[in-house]
Write a protein that holds these residues in place. Structure first.
Motif, PDB file in Angstrom:
ATOM      1  N   LEU A  53       4.411  -8.858   5.752  1.00  0.00           N
ATOM      2  CA  LEU A  53       5.227  -9.727   6.622  1.00  0.00           C
ATOM      3  C   LEU A  53       5.133 -11.181   6.194  1.00  0.00           C
ATOM      4  O   LEU A  53       6.137 -11.922   6.143  1.00  0.00           O
ATOM      5  CB  LEU A  53       4.771  -9.589   8.081  1.00  0.00           C
ATOM      6  CG  LEU A  53       5.065  -8.225   8.754  1.00  0.00           C
ATOM      7  CD1 LEU A  53       4.399  -8.173  10.118  1.00  0.00           C
ATOM      8  CD2 LEU A  53       6.574  -8.035   8.888  1.00  0.00           C
ATOM      9  N   TYR A  54       3.951 -11.580   5.827  1.00  0.00           N
ATOM     10  CA  TYR A  54       3.756 -12.969   5.395  1.00  0.00           C
ATOM     11  C   TYR A  54       4.529 -13.239   4.108  1.00  0.00           C
ATOM     12  O   TYR A  54       5.171 -14.281   3.948  1.00  0.00           O
ATOM     13  CB  TYR A  54       2.262 -13.218   5.212  1.00  0.00           C
ATOM     14  CG  TYR A  54       1.934 -14.647   4.814  1.00  0.00           C
ATOM     15  CD1 TYR A  54       2.068 -15.692   5.745  1.00  0.00           C
ATOM     16  CD2 TYR A  54       1.502 -14.927   3.530  1.00  0.00           C
ATOM     17  CE1 TYR A  54       1.772 -16.988   5.373  1.00  0.00           C
ATOM     18  CE2 TYR A  54       1.203 -16.207   3.168  1.00  0.00           C
ATOM     19  CZ  TYR A  54       1.335 -17.262   4.090  1.00  0.00           C
ATOM     20  OH  TYR A  54       1.031 -18.540   3.706  1.00  0.00           O
ATOM     21  N   ARG A  89      -3.460  -2.541   8.621  1.00  0.00           N
ATOM     22  CA  ARG A  89      -3.037  -3.754   9.327  1.00  0.00           C
ATOM     23  C   ARG A  89      -2.980  -4.959   8.390  1.00  0.00           C
ATOM     24  O   ARG A  89      -2.044  -5.769   8.413  1.00  0.00           O
ATOM     25  CB  ARG A  89      -3.983  -4.043  10.476  1.00  0.00           C
ATOM     26  CG  ARG A  89      -3.834  -3.060  11.642  1.00  0.00           C
ATOM     27  CD  ARG A  89      -4.942  -3.268  12.641  1.00  0.00           C
ATOM     28  NE  ARG A  89      -4.872  -2.280  13.716  1.00  0.00           N
ATOM     29  CZ  ARG A  89      -5.817  -2.126  14.637  1.00  0.00           C
ATOM     30  NH1 ARG A  89      -6.894  -2.892  14.610  1.00  0.00           N
ATOM     31  NH2 ARG A  89      -5.667  -1.203  15.575  1.00  0.00           N
ATOM     32  N   GLY A  90      -4.004  -5.077   7.547  1.00  0.00           N
ATOM     33  CA  GLY A  90      -3.980  -6.178   6.560  1.00  0.00           C
ATOM     34  C   GLY A  90      -2.803  -6.075   5.641  1.00  0.00           C
ATOM     35  O   GLY A  90      -2.171  -7.081   5.283  1.00  0.00           O
ATOM     36  N   TYR A  91      -2.512  -4.823   5.251  1.00  0.00           N
ATOM     37  CA  TYR A  91      -1.370  -4.635   4.351  1.00  0.00           C
ATOM     38  C   TYR A  91      -0.075  -5.037   5.058  1.00  0.00           C
ATOM     39  O   TYR A  91       0.789  -5.708   4.472  1.00  0.00           O
ATOM     40  CB  TYR A  91      -1.315  -3.164   3.918  1.00  0.00           C
ATOM     41  CG  TYR A  91      -0.073  -2.820   3.123  1.00  0.00           C
ATOM     42  CD1 TYR A  91       0.067  -3.244   1.792  1.00  0.00           C
ATOM     43  CD2 TYR A  91       0.957  -2.087   3.709  1.00  0.00           C
ATOM     44  CE1 TYR A  91       1.208  -2.937   1.086  1.00  0.00           C
ATOM     45  CE2 TYR A  91       2.091  -1.787   3.003  1.00  0.00           C
ATOM     46  CZ  TYR A  91       2.212  -2.212   1.674  1.00  0.00           C
ATOM     47  OH  TYR A  91       3.341  -1.918   0.970  1.00  0.00           O
ATOM     48  N   THR A 135     -11.383   3.655  11.177  1.00  0.00           N
ATOM     49  CA  THR A 135     -11.337   2.192  11.433  1.00  0.00           C
ATOM     50  C   THR A 135     -11.061   1.412  10.161  1.00  0.00           C
ATOM     51  O   THR A 135     -10.275   0.450  10.135  1.00  0.00           O
ATOM     52  CB  THR A 135     -12.648   1.737  12.061  1.00  0.00           C
ATOM     53  OG1 THR A 135     -13.733   2.184  11.228  1.00  0.00           O
ATOM     54  CG2 THR A 135     -12.834   2.312  13.454  1.00  0.00           C
ATOM     55  N   ARG A 136     -11.676   1.841   9.074  1.00  0.00           N
ATOM     56  CA  ARG A 136     -11.433   1.135   7.808  1.00  0.00           C
ATOM     57  C   ARG A 136      -9.999   1.325   7.337  1.00  0.00           C
ATOM     58  O   ARG A 136      -9.364   0.402   6.829  1.00  0.00           O
ATOM     59  CB  ARG A 136     -12.423   1.644   6.746  1.00  0.00           C
ATOM     60  CG  ARG A 136     -13.839   1.148   7.010  1.00  0.00           C
ATOM     61  CD  ARG A 136     -14.769   1.592   5.924  1.00  0.00           C
ATOM     62  NE  ARG A 136     -16.128   1.100   6.170  1.00  0.00           N
ATOM     63  CZ  ARG A 136     -17.158   1.382   5.385  1.00  0.00           C
ATOM     64  NH1 ARG A 136     -16.972   2.159   4.317  1.00  0.00           N
ATOM     65  NH2 ARG A 136     -18.347   0.895   5.664  1.00  0.00           N
ATOM     66  N   ILE A 137      -9.490   2.546   7.476  1.00  0.00           N
ATOM     67  CA  ILE A 137      -8.097   2.800   7.064  1.00  0.00           C
ATOM     68  C   ILE A 137      -7.135   1.977   7.926  1.00  0.00           C
ATOM     69  O   ILE A 137      -6.166   1.362   7.424  1.00  0.00           O
ATOM     70  CB  ILE A 137      -7.787   4.301   7.168  1.00  0.00           C
ATOM     71  CG1 ILE A 137      -8.576   5.065   6.093  1.00  0.00           C
ATOM     72  CG2 ILE A 137      -6.308   4.563   7.012  1.00  0.00           C
ATOM     73  CD1 ILE A 137      -8.580   6.553   6.276  1.00  0.00           C
TER      74      ILE A 137
END
Length: 419
Positions: free
Chosen positions: A397-398, A390-392, A383-385
């Protein structure tokens, strides 16, 4: 001849490594196997200490064989090879120089500084020579084993030193294998034994003193008896003479007394004969008088004997019945006892199986808990990975969108300036 025993204990690190390789493969393998079998699995330091002591004993044995090998160098030259033979010849020369220098210093009783320096230098060279010879011998364990079989005689001081070192090794092994509690118990036992020995010594001294006093008194008594015997011997010599005269006088008196006694006995026999006749007549009268009571008593005796026999027979019959009953009860008791022993054995087997089943269940539960913990850890890590990934992706994208907006604004400003 110097054997180099002190030099054996001052080996360099290279010699120790070579010694480890050769000795582990060669002569000391059975002894180390027995030691490691006796030691605990976590006592690595103890195994190392015992290994070093065993290797030291092996080196001492080899160093004690060097003088015998040098004395028979022609015999062992083919077996040793040229390199070892040359080293042994050099060692022999150094030993002779050392003996010569020591003998000259003993004769002069004073040693100069130069001689002391030569002696120290020669001692160092002798130590190095011993180390080189031992290193070359230990490189070939089969050669060491063959030399041990062929050169079996050693000098008595070297043999005593090796024996003493072996006893020291056994003492160290016993101390290393002894726990603190066992050591305390051993110390207490030794203290108790010392106190007991002191008490025994005191008792022995007291008994020795009593024995000495008894011996003295016995000797005094023996001395007194010897003096008494001497006095009796002298008195007996005097008495023999008096006895001869007394015997002659007694014979005369005895002859007179015999004649008088003979006359008195004849008269007495006549009186006794008359008394016998009177007593015989009285006996006949008493027999006739007591014949009827005697017959009655005999009949009563027969009746009593018959009653006793009947009682004995009745007692034997009762005892036989009791014995049969006792044997039945004893047989039933033995049978029940055997059944009880069988049931106890079955119970012990069932208890052992139950304990094994409980242990297996406990191990399975522990394995399940461990697997559940690992699954939870892996799930949390996954889950942490995923969250990090996902954050990365969102950040990347941002950033790309921001760069595109900046490029679009720059192009719009350029067109306005051209117009």
């Amino acid at each position: 001849m110097a054997t180099g025993d002190p030099a054996v204990l001052q080996l360099s690190s290279q010699d120790v490594k070579q010694r480890d390789k050769s000795l582990v493969k060669g002569m000391e393998a059975p002894e180390k196997a027995t030691i490691t079998h006796r030691l605990k699995p976590d006592s690595i330091e103890t195994e190392r200490i015992i290994t070093v002591l065993d290797e030291t004993i092996a080196k001492l044995e080899l160093s004690s064989l060097i003088p015998r090998i040098i004395d028979s160098l022609d015999r062992f030259a083919d077996m040793l090879g040229p390199e070892i033979t040359n080293n042994l010849i050099e060692h022999q020369k150094l030993s002779k120089e050392m003996e010569h220098l020591l003998s000259s210093s003993e004769e002069d009783d004073t040693m100069r500084a130069e001689e002391q320096g030569c002696l120290c230098l020669l001692e160092q060279r002798l130590k190095c020579s011993v180390r080189n010879v031992l290193r070359l011998l230990l490189d070939n364990p089969f050669l060491c084993q063959a030399l041990k079989y062929k050169v079996w005689e050693r000098e008595s001081p070297a043999e005593e030193f090796i024996k003493a070192f072996g006893e020291f090794r056994n003492f160290m092994l016993e101390r290393l294998l002894t726990s603190p509690m066992e050591e305390e118990e051993k110390i207490r036992f030794m203290e108790d034994m010392s106190l007991q020995i002191k008490k025994n010594d005191e008792v022995i001294t007291a008994l020795q003193a009593e024995l000495a006093a008894a011996i003295r008194t016995q000797e005094e008594e023996i001395h007194k008896k010897d003096n008494m015997i001497e006095d009796l011997k002298t008195s007996m010599q005097h008495l023999t003479k008096d006895c001869q005269a007394g015997i002659q006088h007694i014979k005369q008196e005895a002859e007179k007394q015999r004649e008088e006694d003979l006359q008195a006995s004849q008269s007495r026999c006549a009186r006794l004969q008359q008394d016998i006749q009177q007593l015989g007549a009285q006996l006949d009268a008493l027999v006739v008088e007591h014949r009827v009571p005697e017959l009655a008593l005999r009949k009563r005796k027969c009746r009593m004997e018959m009653e006793i026999v009947n009682w004995i027979q009745k007692y034997d019959a009762d005892m036989e019945e009791k014995q049969a009953e006792y044997e039945k009860v004893h047989a039933a008791y033995t049978e029940e006892k055997n059944q009880l022993s069988l049931l106890m054995e079955k119970r012990a087997v069932l208890l052992q199986e139950y304990s094994q089943i409980e242990e297996e269940r406990r191990i399975q539960e522990e394995k399940k808990e461990q697997a559940l913990k690992e699954l939870n850890t892996l799930t949390l890590a996954a889950t942490r990975i995923q969250a990090f990934w996902r954050g990365y992706l969102i950040r990347s994208l941002y950033k790309s969108k921001i760069k595109k907006k900046k490029k679009g604004k720059g192009k719009g400003k350029g067109k306005k300036t051209k117009k």
